[in-house]
Design a protein around this motif. Structure first.
Motif, PDB file in Angstrom:
ATOM      1  N   PRO A  68      -1.918  -3.524  13.911  1.00  0.00           N
ATOM      2  CA  PRO A  68      -1.605  -2.350  13.084  1.00  0.00           C
ATOM      3  C   PRO A  68      -0.148  -2.271  12.667  1.00  0.00           C
ATOM      4  N   GLU A  69       0.725  -2.929  13.416  1.00  0.00           N
ATOM      5  CA  GLU A  69       2.154  -2.890  13.104  1.00  0.00           C
ATOM      6  C   GLU A  69       2.533  -3.844  11.970  1.00  0.00           C
ATOM      7  N   MET A  70       1.591  -4.668  11.535  1.00  0.00           N
ATOM      8  CA  MET A  70       1.864  -5.630  10.470  1.00  0.00           C
ATOM      9  C   MET A  70       1.768  -4.934   9.113  1.00  0.00           C
ATOM     10  N   GLY A  71       2.843  -4.979   8.340  1.00  0.00           N
ATOM     11  CA  GLY A  71       2.860  -4.332   7.037  1.00  0.00           C
ATOM     12  C   GLY A  71       1.830  -4.912   6.101  1.00  0.00           C
ATOM     13  N   SER A  72       1.159  -4.045   5.347  1.00  0.00           N
ATOM     14  CA  SER A  72       0.092  -4.478   4.454  1.00  0.00           C
ATOM     15  C   SER A  72       0.525  -4.383   3.005  1.00  0.00           C
ATOM     16  N   ALA A  73       0.149  -5.380   2.220  1.00  0.00           N
ATOM     17  CA  ALA A  73       0.531  -5.394   0.811  1.00  0.00           C
ATOM     18  C   ALA A  73      -0.139  -4.288   0.016  1.00  0.00           C
ATOM     19  N   VAL A  74      -1.222  -3.724   0.513  1.00  0.00           N
ATOM     20  CA  VAL A  74      -1.898  -2.658  -0.233  1.00  0.00           C
ATOM     21  C   VAL A  74      -1.154  -1.323  -0.126  1.00  0.00           C
ATOM     22  N   ASP A  75      -0.219  -1.212   0.815  1.00  0.00           N
ATOM     23  CA  ASP A  75       0.537   0.023   0.995  1.00  0.00           C
ATOM     24  C   ASP A  75       1.772   0.025   0.102  1.00  0.00           C
ATOM     25  N   GLN A  76       2.048   1.163  -0.521  1.00  0.00           N
ATOM     26  CA  GLN A  76       3.225   1.247  -1.387  1.00  0.00           C
ATOM     27  C   GLN A  76       4.511   1.111  -0.586  1.00  0.00           C
TER      28      GLN A  76
ATOM     29  N   VAL B 205      -3.909  -8.159  -0.760  1.00  0.00           N
ATOM     30  CA  VAL B 205      -4.070  -7.710   0.624  1.00  0.00           C
ATOM     31  C   VAL B 205      -3.086  -8.388   1.558  1.00  0.00           C
ATOM     32  N   LEU B 206      -2.884  -9.693   1.390  1.00  0.00           N
ATOM     33  CA  LEU B 206      -2.159 -10.495   2.373  1.00  0.00           C
ATOM     34  C   LEU B 206      -0.745 -10.864   1.947  1.00  0.00           C
ATOM     35  N   GLY B 207      -0.356 -10.489   0.740  1.00  0.00           N
ATOM     36  CA  GLY B 207       0.977 -10.856   0.262  1.00  0.00           C
ATOM     37  C   GLY B 207       2.072 -10.429   1.223  1.00  0.00           C
ATOM     38  N   GLY B 208       2.941 -11.373   1.583  1.00  0.00           N
ATOM     39  CA  GLY B 208       4.049 -11.074   2.484  1.00  0.00           C
ATOM     40  C   GLY B 208       3.711 -11.151   3.953  1.00  0.00           C
ATOM     41  N   MET B 209       2.454 -11.350   4.296  1.00  0.00           N
ATOM     42  CA  MET B 209       2.071 -11.474   5.703  1.00  0.00           C
ATOM     43  C   MET B 209       2.171 -12.930   6.145  1.00  0.00           C
ATOM     44  N   PRO B 210       2.531 -13.180   7.395  1.00  0.00           N
ATOM     45  CA  PRO B 210       2.597 -14.564   7.887  1.00  0.00           C
ATOM     46  C   PRO B 210       1.204 -15.136   8.102  1.00  0.00           C
ATOM     47  N   GLU B 211       0.903 -16.235   7.405  1.00  0.00           N
ATOM     48  CA  GLU B 211      -0.432 -16.817   7.457  1.00  0.00           C
ATOM     49  C   GLU B 211      -0.837 -17.205   8.872  1.00  0.00           C
ATOM     50  N   ALA B 212       0.103 -17.692   9.645  1.00  0.00           N
ATOM     51  CA  ALA B 212      -0.220 -18.125  11.004  1.00  0.00           C
ATOM     52  C   ALA B 212      -0.687 -16.960  11.872  1.00  0.00           C
ATOM     53  N   GLU B 213      -0.331 -15.755  11.498  1.00  0.00           N
ATOM     54  CA  GLU B 213      -0.726 -14.582  12.286  1.00  0.00           C
ATOM     55  C   GLU B 213      -2.016 -13.945  11.781  1.00  0.00           C
ATOM     56  N   TYR B 214      -2.257 -13.967  10.471  1.00  0.00           N
ATOM     57  CA  TYR B 214      -3.472 -13.305  10.004  1.00  0.00           C
ATOM     58  C   TYR B 214      -4.699 -14.217   9.977  1.00  0.00           C
ATOM     59  N   MET B 215      -4.517 -15.541   9.863  1.00  0.00           N
ATOM     60  CA  MET B 215      -5.682 -16.414   9.751  1.00  0.00           C
ATOM     61  C   MET B 215      -6.581 -16.377  10.990  1.00  0.00           C
ATOM     62  N   PRO B 216      -6.034 -16.388  12.216  1.00  0.00           N
ATOM     63  CA  PRO B 216      -6.932 -16.306  13.384  1.00  0.00           C
ATOM     64  C   PRO B 216      -7.758 -15.020  13.398  1.00  0.00           C
ATOM     65  N   ILE B 217      -7.182 -13.927  12.917  1.00  0.00           N
ATOM     66  CA  ILE B 217      -7.915 -12.655  12.873  1.00  0.00           C
ATOM     67  C   ILE B 217      -9.069 -12.750  11.885  1.00  0.00           C
ATOM     68  N   LEU B 218      -8.786 -13.285  10.703  1.00  0.00           N
ATOM     69  CA  LEU B 218      -9.838 -13.395   9.698  1.00  0.00           C
ATOM     70  C   LEU B 218     -10.962 -14.326  10.168  1.00  0.00           C
TER      71      LEU B 218
ATOM     72  N   PRO C  18      -9.802 -15.722   3.353  1.00  0.00           N
ATOM     73  CA  PRO C  18      -8.597 -15.027   2.884  1.00  0.00           C
ATOM     74  C   PRO C  18      -8.497 -14.951   1.365  1.00  0.00           C
ATOM     75  N   GLU C  19      -9.393 -15.620   0.654  1.00  0.00           N
ATOM     76  CA  GLU C  19      -9.251 -15.729  -0.797  1.00  0.00           C
ATOM     77  C   GLU C  19      -9.654 -14.451  -1.537  1.00  0.00           C
ATOM     78  N   GLU C  20     -10.605 -13.698  -0.982  1.00  0.00           N
ATOM     79  CA  GLU C  20     -11.066 -12.500  -1.673  1.00  0.00           C
ATOM     80  C   GLU C  20     -11.671 -11.535  -0.665  1.00  0.00           C
ATOM     81  N   PHE C  21     -11.385 -10.254  -0.856  1.00  0.00           N
ATOM     82  CA  PHE C  21     -11.925  -9.212   0.009  1.00  0.00           C
ATOM     83  C   PHE C  21     -12.749  -8.244  -0.848  1.00  0.00           C
ATOM     84  N   ARG C  22     -13.825  -7.738  -0.263  1.00  0.00           N
ATOM     85  CA  ARG C  22     -14.703  -6.810  -0.978  1.00  0.00           C
ATOM     86  C   ARG C  22     -14.964  -5.572  -0.108  1.00  0.00           C
ATOM     87  N   PRO C  23     -13.969  -4.746   0.081  1.00  0.00           N
ATOM     88  CA  PRO C  23     -14.161  -3.571   0.936  1.00  0.00           C
ATOM     89  C   PRO C  23     -15.039  -2.515   0.278  1.00  0.00           C
ATOM     90  N   GLU C  24     -15.871  -1.890   1.103  1.00  0.00           N
ATOM     91  CA  GLU C  24     -16.698  -0.786   0.642  1.00  0.00           C
ATOM     92  C   GLU C  24     -15.833   0.407   0.247  1.00  0.00           C
TER      93      GLU C  24
END
Length: 308
Positions: free
Chosen positions: A250-258, A55-68, A75-81
C-alpha cells in the motif's frame, strides 16, 4: 454484515443481458448485503481498460511483478470492474457515484441497465453522493441531452473536491493526460451547480453515513463510513484502486493517483484503520462486485471478497 444475494448472468438465456450490461468478463449484475436494517447493493457499470503505464508507470518492475504473478495478472493491461454502490435505508435511496454515462469508454456506462435489472428507476433515487470527480464516477450524472439523469435526487460532493474541479484554472494546472477529465468534470458541475450540496470531512451527511477525507487519488477524494448497529462498512471509492499491489504494497505510489505520495500515505492509514476495526469494504474497482473485507498479513494486507 450479511451477504444476502449475488446475481450472476450465465447460460444461454443470459446472452442479451451480458451484451447490454458489459458484464461478460465477470458474469455478475449485482451483489447485495444487509447492514442492520439497511441494504447495500453494488451495481455494475462495466469495466475499464487500463494500459500498463497508466497503472504501473514509475513503479519498480522487480517489486510489482511478483505480486502480479501471484494474482495471475499480466502487466500489459488491466480491466478493473466499476461498482456503483446503492444504499437503501428507509425512504432513502442513495447512489454513491453515478457511473460513466455514455461518453467515456465503450466498456462502461452500463449502470442504467443494471438498475433496470433490479427494478430501480432513476426517478427513485433520492441522493447521489460523489467520492470524487473522475469520469467513471461523475459523468453518468447527466443523460444524453445534458439533463440530470436522476431528476429527483439531491446531489452531494465534498467541498474540497467540488472546488478543485469547478475551478476554471484546473484544466491548465492538471497533467496533460488528465485534461479531458478536467473539461468533462467542469462542464457537468457547471450544469449541476445549483443542485449540489457541499460537505466537509467528518460530517454525517445522511443518517449513519459519515464522510472521510481520503485525498491523493484526487485532492478532495472522499470515502464514506456507513454504520448499522455494531457493524460498519467503508465505501472506498478510489482510495484503493486494485486488489493486488494496493493491498500487498500500500505504501507504493500508484500512477493512477494524481498525487502519488499522498495517495499512498492515505492508503496505508485507511487499510490499517479498516483492518483494525474489522470493517467491511466496498471498492469501486475491486473484483467480484467489490464487497469484501481486509485481512492483515504482517505489514501487508489481503482483500477477501464476500462470496455469498
Amino acid at each position: 454484515m450479511e451477504l444476502t444475494r449475488r446475481t450472476f448472468l450465465h447460460g444461454a438465456g443470459a446472452g442479451l443481458a451480458l451484451a447490454v450490461t458489459g458484464a461478460a468478463r465477470t458474469g455478475w449484475t449485482a451483489t447485495t448485503l444487509n447492514l442492520g436494517s439497511a441494504e447495500l447493493t453494488t451495481l455494475s457499470d462495466g469495466y475499464l481498460v487500463q494500459p500498463r503505464n497508466f497503472v504501473l508507470g514509475g513503479m519498480p518492475e522487480a517489486e510489482y511483478m511478483p505480486i502480479l504473478r501471484r494474482h495471475g495478472l499480466s502487466p500489459e493491461e488491466f480491466r478493473p470492474e466499476c461498482n456503483v454502490t446503492l444504499f437503501r435505508d428507509g425512504d432513502r435511496v442513495v447512489l454513491f457515484d453515478a457511473g460513466s454515462g455514455s461518453g467515456f469508454l465503450p466498456t462502461v456506462g452500463t449502470l442504467p441497465e443494471a438498475m433496470d435489472a433490479i427494478g430501480l428507476n432513476p426517478e427513485d433515487v433520492t441522493h447521489v453522493v460523489f467520492t470524487h470527480g473522475h469520469a467513471d464516477h461523475l459523468w453518468g450524472v447527466l443523460d444524453d441531452f445534458d439533463e440530470p439523469f436522476f431528476p429527483n435526487a439531491k446531489h452531494m460532493m465534498g467541498r474540497v473536491e467540488f472546488d478543485y474541479w469547478f475551478d476554471p484554472d484546473t484544466v491548465n494546472r492538471i497533467a496533460p493526460t488528465r485534461t479531458n477529465m478536467a473539461v468533462g468534470a467542469k462542464r457537468r458541475l457547471d450544469l449541476l451547480a445549483d443542485r449540489i450540496t457541499l460537505f466537509d470531512d467528518g460530517e454525517e451527511i445522511l443518517p449513519n453515513v459519515a464522510a472521510r477525507m481520503t485525498p491523493g487519488h484526487t485532492p478532495g477524494h472522499m470515502s464514506f463510513e456507513i454504520r448499522g448497529g455494531s457493524e460498519s462498512v467503508m465505501i472506498l471509492g478510489d482510495a484503493v484502486t486494485n486488489h493486488h499491489i494496493n493491498f500487498e504494497r500500500p505504501e507504493m505510489g500508484s500512477a493512477v493517483d494524481q498525487d502519488r505520495q499522498m495517495g499512498a500515505d492515505t492508503r496505508v492509514l485507511l487499510l490499517d484503520q479498516i483492518a483494525h476495526a474489522q470493517m467491511g469494504v466496498i471498492g469501486f474497482h475491486l473484483p467480484q462486485g467489490g464487497i469484501g473485507r481486509v485481512e492483515r498479513l504482517g505489514d501487508a494486507y489481503r482483500y477477501v471478497p464476500e462470496t455469498g
